[in-house]
Design a protein around this motif. Sequence first.
Motif, PDB file in Angstrom:
ATOM      1  N   SER A 134      37.623  46.633  37.657  1.00 35.40           N
ATOM      2  CA  SER A 134      36.524  47.040  38.536  1.00 35.40           C
ATOM      3  C   SER A 134      35.200  47.076  37.778  1.00 35.40           C
ATOM      4  N   THR A 148      33.610  49.409  43.425  1.00 35.22           N
ATOM      5  CA  THR A 148      34.631  48.356  43.388  1.00 35.22           C
ATOM      6  C   THR A 148      36.019  48.956  43.247  1.00 35.22           C
ATOM      7  N   THR A 150      37.441  45.648  46.170  1.00 32.98           N
ATOM      8  CA  THR A 150      36.785  44.370  46.411  1.00 32.98           C
ATOM      9  C   THR A 150      35.518  44.239  45.553  1.00 32.98           C
TER      10      THR A 150
END
Length: 573
Positions: free
Chosen positions: A347, A352, A357
């Motif tokens: 991340s 995130t 994502t």
Amino acid sequence: MNTSRSRGRTPKALRTAVLAVLLTAGTLTVAVPQAQGENARTEAPAGAVGKVTESVVRVKVPLPASFGARPAACDWLSYLRYRSSDGPATSADADRILVAQPGILEGAGAFDSVARNTVARAAEQGQHIEFWALDRRSNCLEDHTGVDSGDQHTAVDYYYRGKQVAGRTFAGFVGNDRLGWMAKLGIRQTVRDQYDLLTAELPDQGLRKRKVLCGGHSLGGVVTGYFATADFDGDPATTADAGHNQCAGYFALDTTVSTSLADLSGSIPDDTNLPDVGLGYGVVQAGLDSGVLPRSLSAPVLLNPETMTLLAIAGVGAVQNPGGESDLPSYLPANTNIEATNRFLFSKDTATFLTGTPAVKDFRLTNAAVLGALLDDNSVPLAFLQSSVGFFDGGPIADKNFPAANGSSSQPALFGTQYKAIPAEPHGPLYTWRNYDRVGAADDPNHRSSDGTPFTNAGEEVTDIQELARSLARQPLDFTEQYFPTKLVTDIELATSPQVKQLVVHPDGLTANPTLTVLAGDGLLAGRIPAERHPVVADGYQHLDVLTAAPVQNNGQSEPVSTNLARFARAPQ
């Protein structure tokens, strides 16, 4: 080890009651059944690199009956034996023998590079030495079958999809209910295992005292300290059996030879399942015996048997096809542990991590880049898992701010000293890996963080990613340790308890022999070891680099850890 976790206070009445029923563990003289006959020892070749020959040795030394039921494999002790191909075939005829204890969550395979480099460096000086990388007894629980296939998809299918390899089906990762025998696998048995192995392999005590150098990496330095101060026959007046009289000298690799964890602050994160040792030895031992407390060290992400196996699987891909595009993130099954680990490692920031994502499977990465992302000091946040193997290449790079904390050069702390980086474009270019010896080359983009600081430079990159991959994927004994005994750490944390204090029978054993201390310049002990200990400092090294560094560095010089170990082995003791 970071000991800053809050400790619960035990009421005085309870502490008094606990003290009255403390489990007295006895002395180190517990009789160990000695294996007899031609099947008590095996040695199998494990290949050769250059003029260094490797083999895996197993010696049958059954645990005492008091440990209870355990797999038959756990009644054997194992080590990787490295020796000069031009040297004597018999260990007793070697000029010196270095015997190394692994650190936390570490197996014998982690010593692969430093062992080879040290033996080769000594041979250049006319000395034929051996390096024995010890495996802890609990590594008997590991199943290497999938990794040993040499194929990444086959390995994933074996561990996750029930597919057979070589006629074998994976039985699953071992749960706490099947680890009852490990409740007693602490510092006492660990040093006893080393003594029993040495006396079995080198029966002449005088030879051991002349030729054996005892040491270790990380926690292995503390284990060596307990070994040096131990008495193995129950009579302190007879010292031929004393730990310090089994060694001609000591060596410490990013650690110190001591009986304290104080120097290793930050070596494991706070979210592992270590029990509160403020409860006292008796309560902790009772919890381990009953299974209320976990008998094997683990954490919710990265530090558990499943994710340790994933590191080896990543190594398989980097050996098999380093420049090929990896499909490992998408080929692995989706489960909570793998998802949490991927988010923690890949991340860019907290948002995130929370949303998932972009995910790691959204980036195009070569197999070498996947391994680099898992273990490089500019990527992985956990300092004790970091090595300096190069940097991302092939596309734009962004700052990695999750977790957000970095240490300083004087106090590396949990996250290490290096700025963290991550590929910036999902669904974009194929991200490759620039090996340690290509950092700073003419074609190096020299990526910088958002404040203009270079992420790395040639002086901070020391480990060859292909050597690291080989150590992870091609060793008969694992690089990582899937089932680390909780009791080994709690015993040392409880060093002032009567049950542990009694193991330090010869405290002067710590200074009875010469000691070589080699520190990673950016490792766990950076800036915290007093000058009077005369440590050798390997500049730019991280905690793992003292084991994994390549034989020739970017300055054109020989690797300093193995060079100093070979020199120490040669020096008169």
